[in-house]
Design a protein around this motif. Sequence first.
Motif, PDB file in Angstrom:
ATOM      1  N   ASP A 221      -3.909  12.380  -3.048  1.00 34.53           N
ATOM      2  CA  ASP A 221      -4.925  12.108  -2.032  1.00 34.53           C
ATOM      3  C   ASP A 221      -5.488  10.685  -2.133  1.00 34.53           C
ATOM      4  O   ASP A 221      -6.353  10.308  -1.342  1.00 34.53           O
ATOM      5  CB  ASP A 221      -6.089  13.106  -2.183  1.00 34.53           C
ATOM      6  CG  ASP A 221      -5.633  14.550  -1.985  1.00 34.53           C
ATOM      7  OD1 ASP A 221      -4.772  14.785  -1.114  1.00 34.53           O
ATOM      8  OD2 ASP A 221      -6.127  15.433  -2.718  1.00 34.53           O
TER       9      ASP A 221
ATOM     10  N   ARG B 278       0.829  -1.210   0.000  1.00 32.37           N
ATOM     11  CA  ARG B 278       0.000   0.000   0.000  1.00 32.37           C
ATOM     12  C   ARG B 278       0.862   1.258   0.000  1.00 32.37           C
ATOM     13  O   ARG B 278       1.869   1.318   0.712  1.00 32.37           O
ATOM     14  CB  ARG B 278      -0.925  -0.042   1.208  1.00 32.37           C
ATOM     15  CG  ARG B 278      -1.998   1.023   1.234  1.00 32.37           C
ATOM     16  CD  ARG B 278      -3.026   0.705   2.335  1.00 32.37           C
ATOM     17  NE  ARG B 278      -3.919  -0.381   1.926  1.00 32.37           N
ATOM     18  CZ  ARG B 278      -4.281  -1.394   2.726  1.00 32.37           C
ATOM     19  NH1 ARG B 278      -3.810  -1.488   3.948  1.00 32.37           N
ATOM     20  NH2 ARG B 278      -5.106  -2.324   2.272  1.00 32.37           N
TER      21      ARG B 278
ATOM     22  N   ASN C 167       0.578   5.851  -1.181  1.00 34.20           N
ATOM     23  CA  ASN C 167      -0.298   6.961  -1.524  1.00 34.20           C
ATOM     24  C   ASN C 167       0.179   7.654  -2.795  1.00 34.20           C
ATOM     25  O   ASN C 167       1.380   7.764  -3.052  1.00 34.20           O
ATOM     26  CB  ASN C 167      -0.351   7.987  -0.388  1.00 34.20           C
ATOM     27  CG  ASN C 167      -1.033   7.434   0.855  1.00 34.20           C
ATOM     28  OD1 ASN C 167      -2.009   6.687   0.752  1.00 34.20           O
ATOM     29  ND2 ASN C 167      -0.516   7.778   2.022  1.00 34.20           N
TER      30      ASN C 167
ATOM     31  N   GLU D 231      -5.284   6.472  -2.160  1.00 31.86           N
ATOM     32  CA  GLU D 231      -4.563   5.349  -1.557  1.00 31.86           C
ATOM     33  C   GLU D 231      -4.563   4.195  -2.557  1.00 31.86           C
ATOM     34  O   GLU D 231      -5.613   3.806  -3.074  1.00 31.86           O
ATOM     35  CB  GLU D 231      -5.247   4.915  -0.264  1.00 31.86           C
ATOM     36  CG  GLU D 231      -4.544   3.768   0.452  1.00 31.86           C
ATOM     37  CD  GLU D 231      -5.274   3.358   1.715  1.00 31.86           C
ATOM     38  OE1 GLU D 231      -4.804   3.731   2.812  1.00 31.86           O
ATOM     39  OE2 GLU D 231      -6.324   2.697   1.595  1.00 31.86           O
TER      40      GLU D 231
END
Length: 322
Positions: free
Chosen positions: A48, A43, A45, A50
């Motif tokens: 804004d 994971r 970013n 994800e």
Amino acid sequence: MTLDVSRRSLFALGAGLGASAVLGDVAHAKAPKLGPAPQHFYRFNVGDAEVTVVSDGLLDLGNPKGTFTGVSDDEMSKMLTDNFLDPADVVLQQNSPIVNTGDKLILFDTGMGTSTMFGDATGKQQKSMKEAGIKAEDIDAVVFSHGHIDHIGGVVGQDGKNLFPNAQFYIAESDFNYWTDYDKAGPKLKDFVDHAKKNLMPVRDRLVFYKDDQEFLPGVHALHAPGHTVGHTIFMISSGGKQFCYTADLTHHPILLMEKPLMEFSFDTDPKQAAQSRVKMLDMLATNKIPILAYHYAWPGVGHVAKNASGGFHYYPEGMQL
């Protein structure tokens, strides 16, 4: 009284008393092997948004001879061994990004699903999603880069029912028409058509056809890159002034088809067109220094593209953000 113990005398002491007497019993302690890490997601970013990368597992192509063409066997073997890769066995990954924009949860490609055409190490996407804490019923959109078996195969389960009950599905119309038509694909690709029909026809009423150069979902821009299939498409994902490109099958291998992008790949519908699309898009990505996520590269497939001195390209994997 002060003791001055030199390194030499300490080693002599160790030799006389034994390692356990000097270091304690910890030198003899044994722990059980823990086995492979259970999680198959990553994971990070982008602006804004994800992004969660989930794995569908390993896709073993075997010996690259005949699959990757355009250079001699010796040159191809050298390209692989120079990069510490097995020259007799090419193994690809299957890395699907799931982008959470805040408003939409968007999955790109669904892996092999129930098919074991390339072995039994595929079909892991649903398990990977669960490990990542993502529920299939929460997916709002499933975007297909093209209609090949390893990208559309995970729409339905063993029972033939849609695994993403609340999703809209997106694909290029030309690819849908091609991979659901036995006459267009030809008899050699019957299994591909079988699998496409099995996965796409149950959601036909939920299919939306995106167009080249269209922002068909907020922050998701389609870029037609034909050749691998008639409608093969890559996607620019933008959020908060940042972006990355999901390159799908623009190039299947971080060395072959990158260092020599005019090499050809036997699974391409039009290998020469695929090579031209590859050069065009890689040049754009390198020039603009846009990060990529490649479906078939070593896990998790995130990195950058740069031009090399020989007219090809080099892939720089990005360190994982922990």
